[in-house]
Write an enzyme that holds these catalytic residues in place. Sequence first.
Site, PDB file in Angstrom:
ATOM      1  N   SER A  15       0.818  -1.120  -0.040  1.00 18.17           N
ATOM      2  CA  SER A  15       0.028   0.134   0.207  1.00 18.17           C
ATOM      3  C   SER A  15       0.927   1.376   0.110  1.00 18.17           C
ATOM      4  CB  SER A  15      -0.956  -0.024   1.221  1.00 18.17           C
ATOM      5  OG  SER A  15      -0.214   0.001   2.379  1.00 18.17           O
ATOM      6  N   CYS A  16       0.217   2.457  -0.377  1.00 13.34           N
ATOM      7  CA  CYS A  16       0.883   3.794  -0.331  1.00 13.34           C
ATOM      8  C   CYS A  16      -0.163   4.811  -0.115  1.00 13.34           C
ATOM      9  CB  CYS A  16       1.422   3.943  -1.832  1.00 13.34           C
ATOM     10  SG  CYS A  16       2.547   2.544  -2.686  1.00 13.34           S
ATOM     11  N   ASP A  17       0.365   6.019   0.465  1.00  8.79           N
ATOM     12  CA  ASP A  17      -0.431   7.113   0.743  1.00  8.79           C
ATOM     13  C   ASP A  17       0.172   8.284  -0.006  1.00  8.79           C
ATOM     14  OD1 ASP A  17      -2.614   5.847   2.626  1.00  8.79           O
ATOM     15  OD2 ASP A  17      -0.747   5.318   3.461  1.00  8.79           O
ATOM     16  N   ASN A  46      -4.791   4.005  -2.756  1.00  7.68           N
ATOM     17  CA  ASN A  46      -4.896   2.604  -2.868  1.00  7.68           C
ATOM     18  C   ASN A  46      -6.425   2.243  -3.386  1.00  7.68           C
ATOM     19  OD1 ASN A  46      -2.417   1.873  -0.959  1.00  7.68           O
ATOM     20  ND2 ASN A  46      -2.303   1.258  -3.159  1.00  7.68           N
TER      21      ASN A  46
END
Length: 420
Positions: free
Chosen positions: A6-8, A188
């Site tokens: 995941s990423c933000d 995501n």
Amino acid sequence: PDTPCSCDCFVSVPPASAIPAVIFCQELRPTPDEVQEVVFVPAPCTALGPHLQCTYIEVEQVSKTHAVILSRPSWLWGAEMGANEHGVCIGNEAVWTKEPVGEGEALLGMDLLRLALERGSSAQEALHVITGLLERYGQGGSCREDPTPFCYHNTFLLADRTEAWVLETAGRLWAAQRIREGARNISNQLSIGTDISAEHPELRAHAQTQGWWDGQGTFDFAQVFSLTQQPVRMEAAKARFRIGRELLGQEQGGITAEVMMGILRNKESGICMDSGGFRTTASMVSILPRDPTQPCVHFFTATPDPSRSVFKPFIFGVGGAQAPQVLSPTFGAQDPARTLPRFQTQVDRRHILYRGHQIALGLMESEQDQGQQLRQKQRALEQEGLEAARGLLAGQRAPPPQEWGGLFQTFVERESQMYA
């Protein structure tokens, strides 16, 4: 398949920013052991060839490209986040939609990101680069260093000195939203609803043909193209997206680089991870002043866990060069990412700073006094970089322009010496 890949990504556009600048940031959580290197690619001084080899496929090359600074998984050609010499920043995230994901090798979203930075002189121009390449070459291929394919579609947050764009894709289809003011984040999942500023010309017709939209009611991109039953990883992303938006909202009108670093270090929200053997892999924060005479300042960690890492400043300028301590070793034709079938073996891709930082993390976790002293040194070094950025943006020109190109390398060397 449900591991927390995941990423933000966050952006603040005045008046949400505390200063007349766009503030951009992102952090990555791809796989527990992935190494991110920070790579400086200068603008070429000689003519370019007709074709360009990306991670899996070749694309047609252009006549001129821009200098870029990239944070990328060390096994591939593209990047997950980065900036170019014109003050364009882009972050990339995985997303899954109703459109089937192609396992065939094409352009990775990370390839599209680097190509957009090399070819786009504004956020909107970079967006057009991505959508044009998407239409011509498509997206696909495994996105992690593992014999089991891991594929997804991509979302992007693009920013420059004046505005930001969110670009969300589903196969070759896409929708984009322009952000002229305020704060925005992506995590995501599809997040563009009815506020669509630009879209693929066949987007709505395709949705109607598939029976996802009746063609009569309001067209909500996220609602129409999101999976009916979300994977576990995307359900978790909903919470991070909501909390990230709340954190930005609490700071509206006062968002600075330090505020963004604080958000990236927020562990209660799940944005910063360091549990279960899984850590945030790398982080980036950029200051993009509205005044074109002021330099853009980009901060990179090049190491995991931003709560125990140093954000180090990078400025495009005279004498810019690669910092060797954050460049991973290469394995040539024997690299498991190049040999077929791919990813059948593993190699040690840790760069010098990564190795030193691993030892430092161990001390911080096991030796309370020594770990605390080391953390204080990290914060002091980071504060120097932030003060240098504040001085530049205040017109004090310290450090002088002739030293900008070597600033990042200087800070990387000092951090490496700290761990040694």
